[in-house]
Design a protein around this motif. Sequence first.
Motif, PDB file in Angstrom:
ATOM      1  N   GLY A 172       0.825  -1.203   0.000  1.00  0.00           N
ATOM      2  CA  GLY A 172       0.000   0.000   0.000  1.00  0.00           C
ATOM      3  C   GLY A 172       0.858   1.251   0.000  1.00  0.00           C
ATOM      4  O   GLY A 172       2.088   1.182  -0.082  1.00  0.00           O
ATOM      5  N   ALA A 173       0.197   2.392   0.079  1.00  0.00           N
ATOM      6  CA  ALA A 173       0.927   3.658   0.027  1.00  0.00           C
ATOM      7  C   ALA A 173       0.187   4.720   0.832  1.00  0.00           C
ATOM      8  O   ALA A 173      -1.025   4.604   1.090  1.00  0.00           O
ATOM      9  CB  ALA A 173       1.098   4.123  -1.416  1.00  0.00           C
ATOM     10  N   VAL A 174       0.927   5.736   1.222  1.00  0.00           N
ATOM     11  CA  VAL A 174       0.359   6.910   1.880  1.00  0.00           C
ATOM     12  C   VAL A 174       0.517   8.085   0.923  1.00  0.00           C
ATOM     13  O   VAL A 174       1.631   8.407   0.500  1.00  0.00           O
ATOM     14  CB  VAL A 174       1.072   7.222   3.204  1.00  0.00           C
ATOM     15  CG1 VAL A 174       0.388   8.398   3.906  1.00  0.00           C
ATOM     16  CG2 VAL A 174       1.095   6.006   4.106  1.00  0.00           C
ATOM     17  N   VAL A 175      -0.600   8.684   0.548  1.00  0.00           N
ATOM     18  CA  VAL A 175      -0.610   9.777  -0.421  1.00  0.00           C
ATOM     19  C   VAL A 175      -1.029  11.058   0.291  1.00  0.00           C
ATOM     20  O   VAL A 175      -1.905  11.031   1.171  1.00  0.00           O
ATOM     21  CB  VAL A 175      -1.581   9.476  -1.586  1.00  0.00           C
ATOM     22  CG1 VAL A 175      -1.420  10.504  -2.699  1.00  0.00           C
ATOM     23  CG2 VAL A 175      -1.357   8.060  -2.120  1.00  0.00           C
ATOM     24  N   THR A 176      -0.410  12.178  -0.071  1.00  0.00           N
ATOM     25  CA  THR A 176      -0.717  13.450   0.585  1.00  0.00           C
ATOM     26  C   THR A 176      -1.103  14.514  -0.441  1.00  0.00           C
ATOM     27  O   THR A 176      -0.687  14.466  -1.606  1.00  0.00           O
ATOM     28  CB  THR A 176       0.483  13.974   1.394  1.00  0.00           C
ATOM     29  OG1 THR A 176       1.540  14.345   0.495  1.00  0.00           O
ATOM     30  CG2 THR A 176       0.974  12.938   2.370  1.00  0.00           C
ATOM     31  N   TRP A 177      -1.903  15.456   0.017  1.00  0.00           N
ATOM     32  CA  TRP A 177      -2.220  16.674  -0.717  1.00  0.00           C
ATOM     33  C   TRP A 177      -2.135  17.838   0.262  1.00  0.00           C
ATOM     34  O   TRP A 177      -2.426  17.671   1.457  1.00  0.00           O
ATOM     35  CB  TRP A 177      -3.652  16.651  -1.254  1.00  0.00           C
ATOM     36  CG  TRP A 177      -3.918  15.730  -2.390  1.00  0.00           C
ATOM     37  CD1 TRP A 177      -3.962  16.037  -3.720  1.00  0.00           C
ATOM     38  CD2 TRP A 177      -4.257  14.331  -2.317  1.00  0.00           C
ATOM     39  NE1 TRP A 177      -4.264  14.931  -4.455  1.00  0.00           N
ATOM     40  CE2 TRP A 177      -4.454  13.871  -3.624  1.00  0.00           C
ATOM     41  CE3 TRP A 177      -4.390  13.430  -1.252  1.00  0.00           C
ATOM     42  CZ2 TRP A 177      -4.779  12.552  -3.915  1.00  0.00           C
ATOM     43  CZ3 TRP A 177      -4.703  12.115  -1.532  1.00  0.00           C
ATOM     44  CH2 TRP A 177      -4.897  11.683  -2.845  1.00  0.00           C
ATOM     45  N   ASP A 178      -1.760  19.001  -0.232  1.00  0.00           N
ATOM     46  CA  ASP A 178      -1.976  20.167   0.617  1.00  0.00           C
ATOM     47  C   ASP A 178      -3.460  20.506   0.562  1.00  0.00           C
ATOM     48  O   ASP A 178      -4.191  20.038  -0.326  1.00  0.00           O
ATOM     49  CB  ASP A 178      -1.110  21.353   0.202  1.00  0.00           C
ATOM     50  CG  ASP A 178      -1.402  21.871  -1.193  1.00  0.00           C
ATOM     51  OD1 ASP A 178      -2.577  22.132  -1.499  1.00  0.00           O
ATOM     52  OD2 ASP A 178      -0.457  22.007  -1.992  1.00  0.00           O
ATOM     53  N   GLU A 179      -3.937  21.271   1.504  1.00  0.00           N
ATOM     54  CA  GLU A 179      -5.381  21.482   1.665  1.00  0.00           C
ATOM     55  C   GLU A 179      -6.031  22.003   0.393  1.00  0.00           C
ATOM     56  O   GLU A 179      -7.075  21.492  -0.045  1.00  0.00           O
ATOM     57  CB  GLU A 179      -5.637  22.449   2.827  1.00  0.00           C
ATOM     58  CG  GLU A 179      -7.106  22.702   3.099  1.00  0.00           C
ATOM     59  CD  GLU A 179      -7.321  23.714   4.212  1.00  0.00           C
ATOM     60  OE1 GLU A 179      -8.443  23.782   4.743  1.00  0.00           O
ATOM     61  OE2 GLU A 179      -6.355  24.438   4.559  1.00  0.00           O
ATOM     62  N   HIS A 180      -5.415  22.994  -0.237  1.00  0.00           N
ATOM     63  CA  HIS A 180      -6.039  23.631  -1.398  1.00  0.00           C
ATOM     64  C   HIS A 180      -6.148  22.668  -2.575  1.00  0.00           C
ATOM     65  O   HIS A 180      -7.220  22.506  -3.169  1.00  0.00           O
ATOM     66  CB  HIS A 180      -5.230  24.866  -1.800  1.00  0.00           C
ATOM     67  CG  HIS A 180      -5.695  25.498  -3.082  1.00  0.00           C
ATOM     68  ND1 HIS A 180      -6.868  26.209  -3.175  1.00  0.00           N
ATOM     69  CD2 HIS A 180      -5.140  25.497  -4.338  1.00  0.00           C
ATOM     70  CE1 HIS A 180      -7.023  26.635  -4.419  1.00  0.00           C
ATOM     71  NE2 HIS A 180      -5.999  26.216  -5.141  1.00  0.00           N
ATOM     72  N   ASN A 181      -5.043  22.005  -2.922  1.00  0.00           N
ATOM     73  CA  ASN A 181      -5.044  21.122  -4.088  1.00  0.00           C
ATOM     74  C   ASN A 181      -5.918  19.893  -3.888  1.00  0.00           C
ATOM     75  O   ASN A 181      -6.520  19.382  -4.838  1.00  0.00           O
ATOM     76  CB  ASN A 181      -3.615  20.688  -4.415  1.00  0.00           C
ATOM     77  CG  ASN A 181      -2.795  21.810  -5.013  1.00  0.00           C
ATOM     78  OD1 ASN A 181      -3.332  22.708  -5.657  1.00  0.00           O
ATOM     79  ND2 ASN A 181      -1.489  21.771  -4.808  1.00  0.00           N
ATOM     80  N   GLY A 182      -5.980  19.381  -2.659  1.00  0.00           N
ATOM     81  CA  GLY A 182      -6.785  18.199  -2.410  1.00  0.00           C
ATOM     82  C   GLY A 182      -8.274  18.472  -2.434  1.00  0.00           C
ATOM     83  O   GLY A 182      -9.065  17.657  -2.929  1.00  0.00           O
ATOM     84  N   ILE A 183      -8.680  19.642  -1.907  1.00  0.00           N
ATOM     85  CA  ILE A 183     -10.098  20.007  -1.850  1.00  0.00           C
ATOM     86  C   ILE A 183     -10.610  20.442  -3.220  1.00  0.00           C
ATOM     87  O   ILE A 183     -11.736  20.113  -3.609  1.00  0.00           O
ATOM     88  CB  ILE A 183     -10.321  21.133  -0.817  1.00  0.00           C
ATOM     89  CG1 ILE A 183      -9.992  20.635   0.596  1.00  0.00           C
ATOM     90  CG2 ILE A 183     -11.757  21.651  -0.886  1.00  0.00           C
ATOM     91  CD1 ILE A 183     -10.845  19.483   1.055  1.00  0.00           C
ATOM     92  N   ARG A 184      -9.771  21.174  -3.951  1.00  0.00           N
ATOM     93  CA  ARG A 184     -10.198  21.717  -5.253  1.00  0.00           C
ATOM     94  C   ARG A 184     -10.613  20.592  -6.193  1.00  0.00           C
ATOM     95  O   ARG A 184      -9.879  19.654  -6.433  1.00  0.00           O
ATOM     96  CB  ARG A 184      -9.055  22.528  -5.867  1.00  0.00           C
ATOM     97  CG  ARG A 184      -9.402  23.219  -7.183  1.00  0.00           C
ATOM     98  CD  ARG A 184      -8.332  24.225  -7.521  1.00  0.00           C
ATOM     99  NE  ARG A 184      -7.018  23.604  -7.551  1.00  0.00           N
ATOM    100  CZ  ARG A 184      -6.476  23.049  -8.648  1.00  0.00           C
ATOM    101  NH1 ARG A 184      -7.144  23.051  -9.782  1.00  0.00           N
ATOM    102  NH2 ARG A 184      -5.265  22.524  -8.596  1.00  0.00           N
TER     103      ARG A 184
END
Length: 372
Positions: free
Chosen positions: A230-242
Amino acid sequence: MFLKEKLKIWFAQIYKSFRYHLIFWNLALFFYLFLTGDQSVFINYFGLLARESVYVNVVFVSVVVTALFAFWDILVSDRVMRFSPIRTMVFLRSILYFALAFVLLYLAANKNLSFNSVVDYQSFVSHIPDFGLNDVRFFVYFYLACIGNSTFREMYKKIGVGNFFNWFFGRLNKPREEKKIFMFIDMKSSTRRAEQLGHEKFSRLVQDVFHDMSVLYNYQGEIYNYLGDGAVVTWDEHNGIRNTNCIRAFFAFLRVIEKRSRYYRWRYGEVPQFKAGLHIGKVMVLQVGSIRRDISYNGDTINTAARIESKCNEYRKDLLISGVLYEAFEQKDEYNFVKLDAIKLKGKRRPLLVFSVLPKGNKKRKKSKVQY
């Protein structure tokens, strides 16, 4: 849709590769000019440039070298590297580095050379210059620069774009608070599959899966860590919500796996299936370690995302998200969000509201085909 996703991945990889190499080679060649003052290599090759300037010539050489290295990155992808002997690839890289340095010196020593001047082997040999100390110095510098290019690029790929610049400018020496979205994504029935395939073949399956995960970058996701299968994926708040990018990324990944189902069945006997949990919150990002350094995220947000993912089996769902993340979305029309009961997560005092997510118009698969 699959073709569109693949084209987006391909163009993104070309753009990132070209941008990286262009910056690196401009810095490297200008630094060589600064150290040695040797301008002999940087000429107006074949009179292609209208302006005679050593600085313009350096940029021109940088663009040419960048184009060649970007093409090499496309030609020798990670998937090709996996099925090629390491010694062979190291040998080919060394030949490429020396050949490129030789061509630059060969052309620089023959300023008035035209394409019609070299028509056979004898004419080619007759134009080979007598290499002096400056030429040897350029050979050595160029070869070391090529090694540095590969080293920095692997570092760049390992720790991610944002973290690379934060690390480079020393912003990670002290813990920093950031608001992030985390996705824990995991392969279903991996233990059974590993027993059936054996550790070597299962490892190749994991490599193929992680290669297909590159679609996540189309939605501004960055893979923070790989955890077994498996993997852990991240977004900053703006890019992930948009545009609900963090959710769209997961279903885009499932589409890629589905489109390549024939390959997976042929090579591994079945198509892997996946589940994921998403949560948003504040974490501390910092650099850890002294002998071997790494970028680390610390905070309850990561633990909560992992606990949510672990509940997918219990609720027989592919994707679960926290109520906190659900409230953060401005657009909720693209997916069916089904509110579940507030659940008690391991290690949490208070129950957490969780939603399951399905694309609108999605036909539920038969339970017999879904493995948890």
